[in-house]
Design a protein around this motif. Structure first.
Motif, short mmCIF file in Angstrom:
data_model
loop_
_atom_site.label_atom_id
_atom_site.label_comp_id
_atom_site.label_asym_id
_atom_site.label_seq_id
_atom_site.Cartn_x
_atom_site.Cartn_y
_atom_site.Cartn_z
N MET A 1 70.18 -66.74 -21.97
CA MET A 1 70.53 -65.68 -21.20
C MET A 1 70.48 -64.75 -22.28
O MET A 1 69.70 -63.39 -21.85
N GLY A 2 70.72 -64.30 -23.92
CA GLY A 2 70.33 -63.44 -24.59
C GLY A 2 68.70 -63.18 -25.01
O GLY A 2 67.93 -62.19 -24.91
N GLU A 3 68.15 -64.13 -24.63
CA GLU A 3 66.12 -63.65 -25.13
C GLU A 3 65.87 -63.78 -23.48
O GLU A 3 65.26 -62.50 -23.54
N TYR A 4 66.80 -63.96 -21.95
CA TYR A 4 66.09 -62.90 -20.72
C TYR A 4 66.11 -61.60 -21.14
O TYR A 4 65.39 -60.88 -20.44
N ALA A 5 67.33 -61.27 -21.18
CA ALA A 5 67.68 -60.10 -20.80
C ALA A 5 67.34 -59.53 -22.20
O ALA A 5 67.10 -58.27 -21.99
N ALA A 6 66.47 -59.34 -23.33
CA ALA A 6 65.76 -58.98 -24.03
C ALA A 6 65.01 -58.56 -23.26
O ALA A 6 64.32 -57.15 -23.82
N VAL A 7 64.26 -59.51 -23.11
CA VAL A 7 62.94 -59.21 -22.06
C VAL A 7 63.03 -58.50 -20.89
O VAL A 7 62.42 -57.19 -20.49
N LEU A 8 63.95 -58.45 -20.42
CA LEU A 8 64.35 -57.18 -19.18
C LEU A 8 64.82 -55.57 -19.77
O LEU A 8 64.24 -55.04 -19.36
N ASP A 9 65.51 -56.04 -20.69
CA ASP A 9 66.28 -55.18 -21.09
C ASP A 9 64.80 -54.27 -21.84
O ASP A 9 65.04 -52.37 -21.61
N GLY A 10 63.38 -54.44 -21.54
CA GLY A 10 62.57 -54.07 -22.91
C GLY A 10 61.56 -52.87 -21.50
O GLY A 10 60.63 -52.69 -21.96
N LEU A 11 62.43 -53.60 -20.45
CA LEU A 11 61.79 -52.89 -19.00
C LEU A 11 62.44 -51.77 -18.70
O LEU A 11 61.30 -51.46 -17.85
N GLY A 12 63.37 -51.11 -19.28
CA GLY A 12 63.83 -50.04 -18.92
C GLY A 12 64.37 -50.02 -17.66
O GLY A 12 63.89 -49.15 -16.99
N LEU A 13 64.59 -51.53 -16.89
CA LEU A 13 65.23 -51.26 -15.43
C LEU A 13 66.92 -50.63 -15.92
O LEU A 13 67.38 -50.82 -16.93
N ASP A 14 67.10 -50.17 -14.90
CA ASP A 14 69.02 -49.10 -14.76
C ASP A 14 69.53 -49.99 -13.90
O ASP A 14 69.90 -51.29 -13.08
N VAL A 15 70.82 -50.30 -14.56
CA VAL A 15 72.44 -50.02 -13.39
C VAL A 15 71.54 -50.34 -12.57
O VAL A 15 72.08 -49.25 -11.65
N LEU B 1 69.17 -66.88 -16.64
CA LEU B 1 68.66 -65.83 -16.00
C LEU B 1 69.41 -64.74 -15.09
O LEU B 1 69.67 -63.76 -15.46
N PHE B 2 70.03 -65.43 -13.82
CA PHE B 2 70.85 -64.19 -13.70
C PHE B 2 72.13 -64.55 -14.25
O PHE B 2 72.92 -63.03 -14.23
N LEU B 3 72.62 -64.74 -15.20
CA LEU B 3 73.64 -64.63 -16.63
C LEU B 3 72.97 -63.63 -17.41
O LEU B 3 73.69 -62.12 -17.57
N ALA B 4 71.52 -63.01 -17.09
CA ALA B 4 71.06 -61.81 -18.12
C ALA B 4 70.34 -60.90 -17.13
O ALA B 4 71.21 -60.07 -18.18
N CYS B 5 70.67 -61.47 -15.96
CA CYS B 5 70.81 -60.01 -14.69
C CYS B 5 72.19 -60.00 -15.22
O CYS B 5 72.41 -58.26 -15.51
N SER B 6 72.94 -60.25 -15.30
CA SER B 6 74.35 -59.85 -14.84
C SER B 6 75.15 -58.85 -15.98
O SER B 6 75.60 -58.03 -16.16
N SER B 7 74.81 -59.54 -17.33
CA SER B 7 74.46 -59.21 -19.02
C SER B 7 74.17 -57.27 -18.72
O SER B 7 74.86 -56.54 -19.28
N LEU B 8 73.02 -57.21 -17.61
CA LEU B 8 72.67 -56.27 -17.93
C LEU B 8 73.01 -54.80 -16.87
O LEU B 8 72.46 -53.71 -16.60
N GLY B 9 73.52 -55.54 -15.88
CA GLY B 9 74.22 -54.89 -14.71
C GLY B 9 73.25 -54.91 -13.40
O GLY B 9 72.78 -54.24 -12.79
N LEU B 10 72.04 -55.66 -13.87
CA LEU B 10 71.18 -56.30 -12.63
C LEU B 10 71.34 -57.03 -11.70
O LEU B 10 72.30 -57.80 -11.51
N VAL B 11 71.30 -56.82 -10.09
CA VAL B 11 71.24 -57.10 -9.37
C VAL B 11 70.56 -57.89 -9.01
O VAL B 11 69.29 -57.90 -9.08
#
Length: 519
Positions: free
Chosen positions: A39-53, A70-80
């Protein structure tokens, strides 16, 4: 949502979280520690894309360890996250993408989807990581902290307008549901919960919450296995599954063709079912084959995931022809409301189910009118400003205060546990150039008449130009398999009532012994 689902596993990080099998048949076990690391590895990639909550991410996948991470990674960043099936037709996915306006579309490594619109980022994920193939259009990041009221996910169901309808669920809502679920049906930490529902069906999220909330493991059942009763039972045995969740139709071919094999399984402890009626005769047969099995009837809608959990008596008395549903889960309550807005309390009188619950959805995506029709003022104390869910389901009380389901008040039915708006199927039929008029009913089929199937009635422009095979192919281009009518009847015209509306009762009578029903 991610914190809630990982909390129990952190007390036993080496314990199994997801149990799967490789293509070679070897078991693949993902521990809670490994799941959180991924989850943390996926979240790091997603966070680098500049996506917003609040930005939407379409996840096209079956249930798997990487998909859950992956859906846990989305949750951790506020991505739907917006789950869809790899089997969804291109036209339906295009409609979902057009409505949800996602920043990103992600599919499993083996996915074959192409043709996503420009501006929608694309990528693939799997055990080896998350790779971005095309970055999303530049975003403006206005927020960083995830709130409990933020949207966790959005599930698209069949809609009355002919377009898929997005049900928006907040972190707070889904956690409230999980707490209610665990209060009613928690499993032991050493349990393995087999999930049979597609990832885009919210029942799969129920299974994951039941397992992870109990510190147990989830076992995704491959879609191909479900159609073969012997392979399905072998999978349950080899995976060590102790609990199986899914619609009743999962068990029908097993009981018909592999009853003795089911009786020999020694590890099963419980079954949780939802989505359609489970005929009492089949429940009794299950109990004969597995006498110590706990069977739980889960009832509700995507708008609250579910709202009640009822244990099936064991043994189920031979005199029982219909099972009640529980009044509501922990922290929730049901009232019945008549057509005039009055509260129904008399035994035997039907009323529409209105649900009070902290687990209600936020609303329908980009559909304020539909949201206002479903989230209505408290019928008991409208002055409070509280809203409740007007479900469209009908129910009635008996003399002992038990609640019984009495069908639908609208055109929404359930086919093999999947919600279907009859109007959406009718609209697709009318899009075919050979069809002048159409109507669709859900009619009983099979020996018991309890299972429903879609029956289409079509009036062609010219009978000589009409081909049923071509019509079915046309429907499959835009609709999932469960929304394609089981039977098609060609008519010269549709019967109408005295007020000019399609006479659905008359249509039902054209099919021998059938009557229109809702599920």
């Amino acid at each position: 949502m991610h914190e809630f689902l990982l909390e129990r596993g952190r007390s036993n990080p080496g314990g199994p979280a997801v149990v799967e099998f490789s293509q070679g048949g070897e078991p693949v076990v993902t521990s809670y520690r490994q799941l959180e690391d991924r989850m943390g590895e996926y979240a790091a990639v997603l966070d680098g894309l500049g996506l917003d909550v609040g930005d939407r991410v379409v996840l096209e996948t079956d249930t798997s360890g990487p998909a859950i991470a992956l859906f846990l990674a989305c949750s951790s960043l506020g991505l739907v996250f917006v789950p869809v099936s790899p089997e969804v037709p291109d036209a339906r996915l295009a409609s979902i993408v057009e409505s949800a306006r996602p920043a990103l579309h992600l599919q499993a490594d083996a996915g074959t989807r192409t043709g996503l619109p420009e501006g929608v980022g694309t990528g693939r994920f799997g055990p080896g990581g998350l790779g971005i193939e095309r970055p999303p259009a530049p975003r403006v990041r206005r927020r960083r902290a995830v709130q409990s009221t933020d949207t966790a996910y959005m599930i698209f169901t069949s809609g009355t307008t002919g377009r898929p309808k997005g049900v928006v669920m907040s972190h707070r809502g889904v956690i409230a549901f999980y707490r209610s679920l665990l209060a009613a049906a928690a499993v032991a930490p050493d349990s393995r919960v087999a999930t049979t529902s597609p990832f885009q069906f919210d029942f799969s999220l129920l299974d994951i919450g039941l397992a992870f909330g109990s510190g147990a493991a989830v076992v995704p059942v491959p879609r191909a296995v479900l159609t073969w009763p012997r392979r399905f039972l072998r999978f349950l045995e080899e995976s060590g599954a102790t609990h199986v969740d899914g619609v009743p139709s999962v068990w029908r071919p097993v009981l018909a063709h592999e009853a003795e094999t089911l009786g020999r399984l020694t590890g099963l402890r419980g079954i949780l079912y939802s989505g359609e009626v489970f005929p009492p005769a089949e429940l009794r047969r299950l109990q004969e084959l597995q006498p110590r099995l706990r069977i739980v009837n889960c009832f509700g809608s995507t708008e609250s995931i579910a709202c009640s959990f009822t244990d099936v008596p064991n043994p189920l008395p031979a005199s029982v022809e219909e099972l009640p549903i529980a009044c509501a889960g922990s922290g929730a309550e049901i009232v019945l409301v008549d057509e005039d807005g009055g509260i129904v309390t008399e035994p035997g009188r039907a009323g529409e189910i209105h649900l009070y619950s902290p687990a209600l959805f936020t609303g329908y995506w980009d559909a304020p009118r539909a949201t206002r029709a479903a989230l209505v003022p408290d019928p008991v104390t409208p002055q409070s400003g509280q809203v409740v869910f007007r479900s469209g389901d009908l129910g009635s009380w008996d003399e002992n205060g038990r609640l019984f389901y009495r069908g639908r008040s609208d055109s929404l039915v359930k086919i093999r546990g999947n919600r279907v708006e009859l109007g959406e199927v009718e609209r697709r039929l009318l899009e075919h150039p050979a069809v002048r008029a159409s109507a669709v009913l859900a009619l009983p089929q099979g020996r018991t008449g309890r299972e429903l199937a879609l029956h289409a009635f079509v009036v062609p422009h010219s009978a000589g130009d009409f081909e049923e095979r071509a019509l079915r192919s046309f429907l499959k281009e835009a609709l999932p398999e469960y929304m394609v009518p089981h039977q098609v009847t060609v008519l010269g015209s549709l019967p109408v009532t005295t007020n000019g509306k399609t006479d659905r009762a008359a249509l039902g009578r054209t099919v021998a012994g059938a009557r229109p029903q809702a599920a």
